[in-house]
Write a protein that holds these residues in place. Structure first.
Motif, PDB file in Angstrom:
ATOM      1  N   ASP A 159       0.826  -1.210   0.000  1.00 32.45           N
ATOM      2  CA  ASP A 159       0.000   0.000   0.000  1.00 32.45           C
ATOM      3  C   ASP A 159       0.861   1.262   0.000  1.00 32.45           C
ATOM      4  O   ASP A 159       0.406   2.315  -0.443  1.00 32.45           O
ATOM      5  CB  ASP A 159      -0.916   0.025   1.226  1.00 32.45           C
ATOM      6  N   SER A 160       2.080   1.158   0.478  1.00 35.99           N
ATOM      7  CA  SER A 160       2.957   2.330   0.546  1.00 35.99           C
ATOM      8  C   SER A 160       3.344   2.856  -0.844  1.00 35.99           C
ATOM      9  O   SER A 160       3.838   3.976  -0.964  1.00 35.99           O
ATOM     10  CB  SER A 160       4.217   2.011   1.356  1.00 35.99           C
ATOM     11  N   TRP A 161       3.109   2.084  -1.898  1.00 36.36           N
ATOM     12  CA  TRP A 161       3.406   2.527  -3.261  1.00 36.36           C
ATOM     13  C   TRP A 161       2.387   3.550  -3.756  1.00 36.36           C
ATOM     14  O   TRP A 161       2.626   4.230  -4.741  1.00 36.36           O
ATOM     15  CB  TRP A 161       3.370   1.354  -4.244  1.00 36.36           C
ATOM     16  N   PHE A 162       1.219   3.626  -3.133  1.00 35.73           N
ATOM     17  CA  PHE A 162       0.088   4.332  -3.715  1.00 35.73           C
ATOM     18  C   PHE A 162      -0.451   5.442  -2.833  1.00 35.73           C
ATOM     19  O   PHE A 162      -0.314   5.402  -1.621  1.00 35.73           O
ATOM     20  CB  PHE A 162      -1.073   3.358  -3.984  1.00 35.73           C
ATOM     21  N   GLN A 163      -1.154   6.357  -3.504  1.00 36.07           N
ATOM     22  CA  GLN A 163      -1.941   7.372  -2.794  1.00 36.07           C
ATOM     23  C   GLN A 163      -3.385   6.910  -2.663  1.00 36.07           C
ATOM     24  O   GLN A 163      -4.053   7.217  -1.695  1.00 36.07           O
ATOM     25  CB  GLN A 163      -1.915   8.697  -3.551  1.00 36.07           C
ATOM     26  N   ASN A 164      -3.873   6.177  -3.659  1.00 38.31           N
ATOM     27  CA  ASN A 164      -5.297   5.853  -3.732  1.00 38.31           C
ATOM     28  C   ASN A 164      -5.615   4.368  -3.672  1.00 38.31           C
ATOM     29  O   ASN A 164      -6.651   3.982  -3.145  1.00 38.31           O
ATOM     30  CB  ASN A 164      -5.880   6.422  -5.030  1.00 38.31           C
ATOM     31  N   LEU A 165      -4.790   3.522  -4.255  1.00 37.10           N
ATOM     32  CA  LEU A 165      -5.047   2.083  -4.276  1.00 37.10           C
ATOM     33  C   LEU A 165      -4.697   1.442  -2.935  1.00 37.10           C
ATOM     34  O   LEU A 165      -3.756   1.868  -2.262  1.00 37.10           O
ATOM     35  CB  LEU A 165      -4.231   1.404  -5.371  1.00 37.10           C
ATOM     36  N   HIS A 166      -5.454   0.407  -2.590  1.00 37.55           N
ATOM     37  CA  HIS A 166      -5.180  -0.358  -1.367  1.00 37.55           C
ATOM     38  C   HIS A 166      -5.411  -1.840  -1.635  1.00 37.55           C
ATOM     39  O   HIS A 166      -6.362  -2.207  -2.318  1.00 37.55           O
ATOM     40  CB  HIS A 166      -6.093   0.090  -0.219  1.00 37.55           C
ATOM     41  N   VAL A 167      -4.546  -2.661  -1.073  1.00 33.45           N
ATOM     42  CA  VAL A 167      -4.708  -4.106  -1.171  1.00 33.45           C
ATOM     43  C   VAL A 167      -5.890  -4.493  -0.288  1.00 33.45           C
ATOM     44  O   VAL A 167      -5.930  -4.152   0.895  1.00 33.45           O
ATOM     45  CB  VAL A 167      -3.432  -4.847  -0.716  1.00 33.45           C
ATOM     46  N   ILE A 168      -6.860  -5.211  -0.875  1.00 30.88           N
ATOM     47  CA  ILE A 168      -8.019  -5.631  -0.088  1.00 30.88           C
ATOM     48  C   ILE A 168      -8.067  -7.140   0.134  1.00 30.88           C
ATOM     49  O   ILE A 168      -8.762  -7.603   1.024  1.00 30.88           O
ATOM     50  CB  ILE A 168      -9.340  -5.139  -0.715  1.00 30.88           C
ATOM     51  N   ARG A 169      -7.307  -7.877  -0.676  1.00 30.54           N
ATOM     52  CA  ARG A 169      -7.306  -9.341  -0.529  1.00 30.54           C
ATOM     53  C   ARG A 169      -6.133  -9.933  -1.286  1.00 30.54           C
ATOM     54  O   ARG A 169      -5.754  -9.429  -2.336  1.00 30.54           O
ATOM     55  CB  ARG A 169      -8.607  -9.910  -1.082  1.00 30.54           C
ATOM     56  N   VAL A 170      -5.597 -11.033  -0.754  1.00 28.92           N
ATOM     57  CA  VAL A 170      -4.563 -11.808  -1.446  1.00 28.92           C
ATOM     58  C   VAL A 170      -4.990 -13.269  -1.407  1.00 28.92           C
ATOM     59  O   VAL A 170      -5.325 -13.794  -0.343  1.00 28.92           O
ATOM     60  CB  VAL A 170      -3.169 -11.636  -0.788  1.00 28.92           C
ATOM     61  N   LYS A 171      -5.019 -13.904  -2.558  1.00 28.01           N
ATOM     62  CA  LYS A 171      -5.367 -15.329  -2.662  1.00 28.01           C
ATOM     63  C   LYS A 171      -4.145 -16.065  -3.192  1.00 28.01           C
ATOM     64  O   LYS A 171      -3.712 -15.834  -4.318  1.00 28.01           O
ATOM     65  CB  LYS A 171      -6.565 -15.510  -3.609  1.00 28.01           C
ATOM     66  N   GLU A 172      -3.564 -16.928  -2.375  1.00 25.63           N
ATOM     67  CA  GLU A 172      -2.365 -17.664  -2.767  1.00 25.63           C
ATOM     68  C   GLU A 172      -2.724 -19.056  -3.269  1.00 25.63           C
ATOM     69  O   GLU A 172      -3.648 -19.695  -2.767  1.00 25.63           O
ATOM     70  CB  GLU A 172      -1.396 -17.772  -1.591  1.00 25.63           C
ATOM     71  N   TYR A 173      -1.965 -19.483  -4.274  1.00 24.39           N
ATOM     72  CA  TYR A 173      -2.069 -20.832  -4.837  1.00 24.39           C
ATOM     73  C   TYR A 173      -0.720 -21.512  -4.623  1.00 24.39           C
ATOM     74  O   TYR A 173       0.168 -20.941  -3.987  1.00 24.39           O
ATOM     75  CB  TYR A 173      -2.422 -20.755  -6.330  1.00 24.39           C
ATOM     76  N   LYS A 174      -0.527 -22.689  -5.157  1.00 24.91           N
ATOM     77  CA  LYS A 174       0.755 -23.392  -4.990  1.00 24.91           C
ATOM     78  C   LYS A 174       1.917 -22.649  -5.637  1.00 24.91           C
ATOM     79  O   LYS A 174       3.011 -22.600  -5.095  1.00 24.91           O
ATOM     80  CB  LYS A 174       0.683 -24.789  -5.596  1.00 24.91           C
ATOM     81  N   THR A 175       1.687 -22.072  -6.818  1.00 22.63           N
ATOM     82  CA  THR A 175       2.789 -21.512  -7.598  1.00 22.63           C
ATOM     83  C   THR A 175       2.749 -20.000  -7.752  1.00 22.63           C
ATOM     84  O   THR A 175       3.742 -19.404  -8.167  1.00 22.63           O
ATOM     85  CB  THR A 175       2.795 -22.119  -9.018  1.00 22.63           C
ATOM     86  N   ASN A 176       1.602 -19.370  -7.489  1.00 18.00           N
ATOM     87  CA  ASN A 176       1.487 -17.928  -7.665  1.00 18.00           C
ATOM     88  C   ASN A 176       0.360 -17.394  -6.790  1.00 18.00           C
ATOM     89  O   ASN A 176      -0.174 -18.116  -5.953  1.00 18.00           O
ATOM     90  CB  ASN A 176       1.285 -17.586  -9.149  1.00 18.00           C
ATOM     91  N   LYS A 177      -0.025 -16.135  -7.017  1.00 19.50           N
ATOM     92  CA  LYS A 177      -1.089 -15.547  -6.211  1.00 19.50           C
ATOM     93  C   LYS A 177      -1.807 -14.453  -6.985  1.00 19.50           C
ATOM     94  O   LYS A 177      -1.296 -13.946  -7.989  1.00 19.50           O
ATOM     95  CB  LYS A 177      -0.527 -14.975  -4.910  1.00 19.50           C
ATOM     96  N   HIS A 178      -3.002 -14.114  -6.506  1.00 20.99           N
ATOM     97  CA  HIS A 178      -3.758 -12.977  -7.010  1.00 20.99           C
ATOM     98  C   HIS A 178      -3.863 -11.956  -5.885  1.00 20.99           C
ATOM     99  O   HIS A 178      -4.234 -12.308  -4.762  1.00 20.99           O
ATOM    100  CB  HIS A 178      -5.170 -13.390  -7.450  1.00 20.99           C
ATOM    101  N   THR A 179      -3.533 -10.715  -6.200  1.00 19.00           N
ATOM    102  CA  THR A 179      -3.685  -9.611  -5.267  1.00 19.00           C
ATOM    103  C   THR A 179      -4.797  -8.716  -5.799  1.00 19.00           C
ATOM    104  O   THR A 179      -4.769  -8.327  -6.968  1.00 19.00           O
ATOM    105  CB  THR A 179      -2.374  -8.815  -5.126  1.00 19.00           C
ATOM    106  N   PHE A 180      -5.764  -8.404  -4.951  1.00 17.71           N
ATOM    107  CA  PHE A 180      -6.919  -7.585  -5.324  1.00 17.71           C
ATOM    108  C   PHE A 180      -6.743  -6.210  -4.704  1.00 17.71           C
ATOM    109  O   PHE A 180      -6.458  -6.094  -3.501  1.00 17.71           O
ATOM    110  CB  PHE A 180      -8.211  -8.222  -4.812  1.00 17.71           C
ATOM    111  N   LEU A 181      -6.935  -5.170  -5.520  1.00 13.97           N
ATOM    112  CA  LEU A 181      -6.791  -3.792  -5.041  1.00 13.97           C
ATOM    113  C   LEU A 181      -7.973  -2.957  -5.479  1.00 13.97           C
ATOM    114  O   LEU A 181      -8.570  -3.218  -6.522  1.00 13.97           O
ATOM    115  CB  LEU A 181      -5.519  -3.152  -5.593  1.00 13.97           C
ATOM    116  N   LYS A 182      -8.280  -1.935  -4.687  1.00 13.44           N
ATOM    117  CA  LYS A 182      -9.316  -0.956  -5.027  1.00 13.44           C
ATOM    118  C   LYS A 182      -8.863   0.406  -4.544  1.00 13.44           C
ATOM    119  O   LYS A 182      -8.064   0.518  -3.607  1.00 13.44           O
ATOM    120  CB  LYS A 182     -10.640  -1.296  -4.349  1.00 13.44           C
ATOM    121  N   LYS A 183      -9.400   1.453  -5.184  1.00  8.07           N
ATOM    122  CA  LYS A 183      -9.154   2.817  -4.705  1.00  8.07           C
ATOM    123  C   LYS A 183     -10.075   3.090  -3.533  1.00  8.07           C
ATOM    124  O   LYS A 183     -11.184   2.576  -3.459  1.00  8.07           O
ATOM    125  CB  LYS A 183      -9.398   3.820  -5.830  1.00  8.07           C
ATOM    126  N   SER A 184      -9.599   3.919  -2.624  1.00  6.23           N
ATOM    127  CA  SER A 184     -10.452   4.279  -1.472  1.00  6.23           C
ATOM    128  C   SER A 184     -10.741   5.760  -1.504  1.00  6.23           C
ATOM    129  O   SER A 184     -10.124   6.519  -2.214  1.00  6.23           O
ATOM    130  CB  SER A 184      -9.774   3.913  -0.175  1.00  6.23           C
TER     131      SER A 184
END
Length: 184
Positions: A159-184
């Motif tokens: 989150d420190s990279w952004f002014q507006n975006l925020h990480v709201i969820r991370v879903k991990e798998y065996k080999t990779n992951k999905h990070t979900f972000l939204k503006k607040s």
């Protein structure tokens, strides 16, 4: 690789030979779309680093109103177009053959906004931070836009990279992951 659900269900998709792209595995794609399935119908979907187009095509098959694919590789763009034709989804698609940063600038100038922005950049090259910082400042990524980043397990998105975006969820798998972000 195949379309999991919707109007093009079970149709096989072409992929690009070699290591230039890394198509999202069917089970990971299915999990991702199970998480967002109720909001896909009628949405506008942006697929950055489109590869063979599997994610954006899945969104179109499940009822997205439109999808824009951004990919700089001529071979990959040809593959996306062939897959769109094969699935009969080309009429609701736009394919941009260019660098992601340039495509985002053009889409911004056109006044486009997207409900979903998905990106699956080459791993360990720093594209996540660069593109997310750009999206943080652009209106193509509105307050209700869901940004989804596919990355290696060891890629940190802060989150420190952004002014507006925020990480709201991370879903991990065996080999990779999905990070979900939204503006607040």
């Amino acid at each position: 690789m195949r379309v999991i659900a919707g109007s093009a269900k079970s149709l096989k998709l072409k992929t690009i030979e070699g290591n230039d792209t890394r198509p999202t595995q069917d089970r990971i794609k299915e999990t991702l779309f199970n998480m967002i399935q109720y909001d896909v119908a009628g949405c506008s979907f942006l697929d950055l680093f489109g590869g063979s187009g599997g994610i954006g095509i899945e969104a179109l098959s499940r009822g997205a109103g439109e999808a824009c694919f951004v990919e700089k590789s001529r071979r990959a763009v040809r593959c996306i177009r062939e897959n769109l034709a094969h699935t009969h989804l080309a009429e609701r698609a736009q394919v941009m053959e260019m660098e992601v940063s340039e495509a985002l600038r053009r889409l911004e100038q056109q006044g486009k906004e997207f409900d979903y922005i998905f990106m699956d950049p080459p791993y360990k090259k720093g594209f996540e931070e660069a593109v997310l910082r750009q999206l943080d400042q652009l209106s193509v990524c509105a307050e209700d836009t869901m940004v989804i980043v596919e990355s290696s397990l060891d890629t940190e998105i802060s989150d420190s990279w952004f002014q507006n975006l925020h990480v709201i969820r991370v879903k991990e798998y065996k080999t990779n992951k999905h990070t979900f972000l939204k503006k607040s």
